[in-house]
Design a protein around this motif. Structure first.
Motif, PDB file in Angstrom:
ATOM      1  N   LEU A  24      -0.222  -4.480  -9.994  1.00  0.00           N
ATOM      2  CA  LEU A  24      -0.887  -5.712  -9.612  1.00  0.00           C
ATOM      3  C   LEU A  24      -1.784  -5.979 -10.858  1.00  0.00           C
ATOM      4  O   LEU A  24      -1.804  -7.174 -11.183  1.00  0.00           O
ATOM      5  N   TYR A  25      -2.048  -5.140 -11.650  1.00  0.00           N
ATOM      6  CA  TYR A  25      -2.885  -5.460 -12.686  1.00  0.00           C
ATOM      7  C   TYR A  25      -1.989  -6.357 -13.593  1.00  0.00           C
ATOM      8  O   TYR A  25      -2.224  -7.284 -14.292  1.00  0.00           O
TER       9      TYR A  25
ATOM     10  N   GLU B 277      -9.130   0.688  -2.605  1.00  0.00           N
ATOM     11  CA  GLU B 277      -8.346   1.735  -3.495  1.00  0.00           C
ATOM     12  C   GLU B 277      -8.061   1.012  -4.771  1.00  0.00           C
ATOM     13  O   GLU B 277      -7.504   1.964  -5.600  1.00  0.00           O
ATOM     14  N   LEU B 278      -8.091   0.013  -5.156  1.00  0.00           N
ATOM     15  CA  LEU B 278      -7.867  -0.799  -6.326  1.00  0.00           C
ATOM     16  C   LEU B 278      -8.813  -0.200  -7.394  1.00  0.00           C
ATOM     17  O   LEU B 278     -10.040  -0.201  -7.251  1.00  0.00           O
ATOM     18  N   ASP B 279      -8.131   0.134  -8.786  1.00  0.00           N
ATOM     19  CA  ASP B 279      -9.061  -0.098  -9.978  1.00  0.00           C
ATOM     20  C   ASP B 279      -9.973  -1.186 -10.069  1.00  0.00           C
ATOM     21  O   ASP B 279      -9.567  -2.186  -9.771  1.00  0.00           O
TER      22      ASP B 279
ATOM     23  N   TYR C 293       0.312   0.870  -6.945  1.00  0.00           N
ATOM     24  CA  TYR C 293       0.286  -0.547  -6.429  1.00  0.00           C
ATOM     25  C   TYR C 293      -0.676  -1.172  -7.411  1.00  0.00           C
ATOM     26  O   TYR C 293      -0.625  -2.381  -7.886  1.00  0.00           O
ATOM     27  N   SER C 294      -1.782  -0.310  -8.055  1.00  0.00           N
ATOM     28  CA  SER C 294      -3.191  -0.903  -8.558  1.00  0.00           C
ATOM     29  C   SER C 294      -2.353  -1.203  -9.860  1.00  0.00           C
ATOM     30  O   SER C 294      -2.830  -2.354 -10.303  1.00  0.00           O
TER      31      SER C 294
ATOM     32  N   GLU D  52      -5.182   6.201 -10.713  1.00  0.00           N
ATOM     33  CA  GLU D  52      -5.053   5.096  -9.668  1.00  0.00           C
ATOM     34  C   GLU D  52      -3.704   4.920  -9.377  1.00  0.00           C
ATOM     35  O   GLU D  52      -2.719   5.356  -9.618  1.00  0.00           O
TER      36      GLU D  52
ATOM     37  N   ASP E   3       0.924  -1.354   0.001  1.00  0.00           N
ATOM     38  CA  ASP E   3      -0.094  -0.059  -0.077  1.00  0.00           C
ATOM     39  C   ASP E   3       0.794   1.351   0.092  1.00  0.00           C
ATOM     40  O   ASP E   3       0.429   2.151  -0.219  1.00  0.00           O
TER      41      ASP E   3
ATOM     42  N   MET F 161      -8.358  -3.018  -0.588  1.00  0.00           N
ATOM     43  CA  MET F 161      -8.761  -3.623  -2.050  1.00  0.00           C
ATOM     44  C   MET F 161     -10.095  -2.434  -2.414  1.00  0.00           C
ATOM     45  O   MET F 161     -10.119  -2.331  -3.666  1.00  0.00           O
TER      46      MET F 161
ATOM     47  N   THR G 219      -8.251  -3.942 -11.781  1.00  0.00           N
ATOM     48  CA  THR G 219      -7.071  -4.835 -11.093  1.00  0.00           C
ATOM     49  C   THR G 219      -7.911  -5.483 -10.222  1.00  0.00           C
ATOM     50  O   THR G 219      -7.502  -6.799  -9.836  1.00  0.00           O
ATOM     51  N   GLU G 220      -9.005  -4.994  -9.643  1.00  0.00           N
ATOM     52  CA  GLU G 220      -9.747  -5.914  -8.452  1.00  0.00           C
ATOM     53  C   GLU G 220     -10.288  -7.220  -9.229  1.00  0.00           C
ATOM     54  O   GLU G 220     -10.035  -8.415  -8.439  1.00  0.00           O
TER      55      GLU G 220
END
Length: 199
Positions: A145-146, A175-177, A141-142, A138, A126, A173, A180-181
Motif C-alpha cells: 500500500l505504501y 496494523e499499518l506502518d 500489505y503495508s 510490517e 489483510d 488500519m 503507510t497510514e
C-alpha cells in the motif's frame, strides 16, 4: 444491488473525479464477508471504465485477490502481470530470478506507458501478510500500500493510481506502518451486515 444505497453512493462520489481527469481518493471498504464490498466496487468501477473509454481516456481497473498470494514479491509480480494483460503486452519480467525492485519498476513502466489512470482493487488485502520472521516487521500489505500510494508523489510514475482495499477486518488500519497510514489515507466505506428489511 439491494440494501447498499449509501455505500453505492459513496463509491460513485469518490470515483467520479476520474472522469474529470482528477485522481480519486484511496478507499478502504470493510465489513463482514458477503456484504457486497466486491460486488459494488467492481460494478461502479466498470461503469467508470465504460464512460472513460467512450471519452477516449486511458483508464484501467486492476483487480488482485490477495487470498492466495503469500508474499509482497508475488503481489508485485501479479500486479505487473495483470497490468500487462490489460494492455495486451508481455509482462516483460520473470516471476522468479529477479529482484522485487525490478518487478516493481516494470509495474511502474507498464502503468506509465499504457494508462493515464488506474484503479487498483485489492480484495482480501489483510490476508497478504508475507513471511514475518521479525514480530516488529510490517506485513506485506503495508509495504504494498505504501509503494502504490506513494508512486505518483515520488515521481516514479506519471499516471494516477488510486487504491481500493477490501477487508473483513475493522481494525485493518491499526496494523499499518505509520508512513503507510499517512500515505494511503483512505476514505472509509463501512459495509455492515444486512438487516431484516434488506434481506
Amino acid at each position: 444491488i439491494v440494501g447498499r444505497d449509501e455505500q453505492l453512493e459513496d463509491i460513485i462520489t469518490y470515483l467520479r473525479p476520474a472522469l474529470q481527469g482528477t485522481r480519486p481518493p484511496n478507499m478502504l471498504l470493510y465489513g463482514p464477508s458477503g456484504t457486497g464490498k466486491s460486488l459494488i466496487i467492481n460494478a461502479v468501477a466498470q461503469q467508470v471504465l465504460d464512460i472513460a473509454t467512450s471519452q477516449g481516456d486511458r483508464f484501467g481497473i486492476i483487480k488482485l485477490n490477495c487470498q492466495r498470494i503469500k508474499s509482497h514479491d508475488r503481489a508485485i509480480f501479479r500486479l505487473a502481470e495483470t497490468v500487462a494483460a490489460e494492455a495486451d503486452v508481455e509482462t516483460g519480467v520473470p516471476e522468479s530470478g529477479v529482484s522485487t525492485d525490478r518487478k516493481l519498476n516494470r509495474l511502474y513502466e507498464l502503468l506509465n506507458e499504457y494508462f493515464d489512470f488506474v484503479l487498483i482493487i485489492l480484495d482480501e488485502v489483510d490476508l497478504l501478510v508475507g513471511r514475518q520472521r521479525d514480530p516488529d516487521s510490517e506485513p506485506a500489505y503495508s509495504t504494498l500500500l505504501y509503494q502504490l500510494s506513494r508512486a505518483s508523489k515520488l515521481g516514479r510514475i506519471e499516471s494516477q493510481i488510486s487504491v481500493a482495499a477490501l477487508t473483513n477486518d475493522p481494525r485493518f488500519m491499526e496494523e499499518l506502518d505509520g508512513r503507510t497510514e499517512s500515505s494511503f489515507n483512505p476514505q472509509d466505506i463501512v459495509f455492515s451486515d444486512y438487516n431484516a428489511d434488506q434481506l
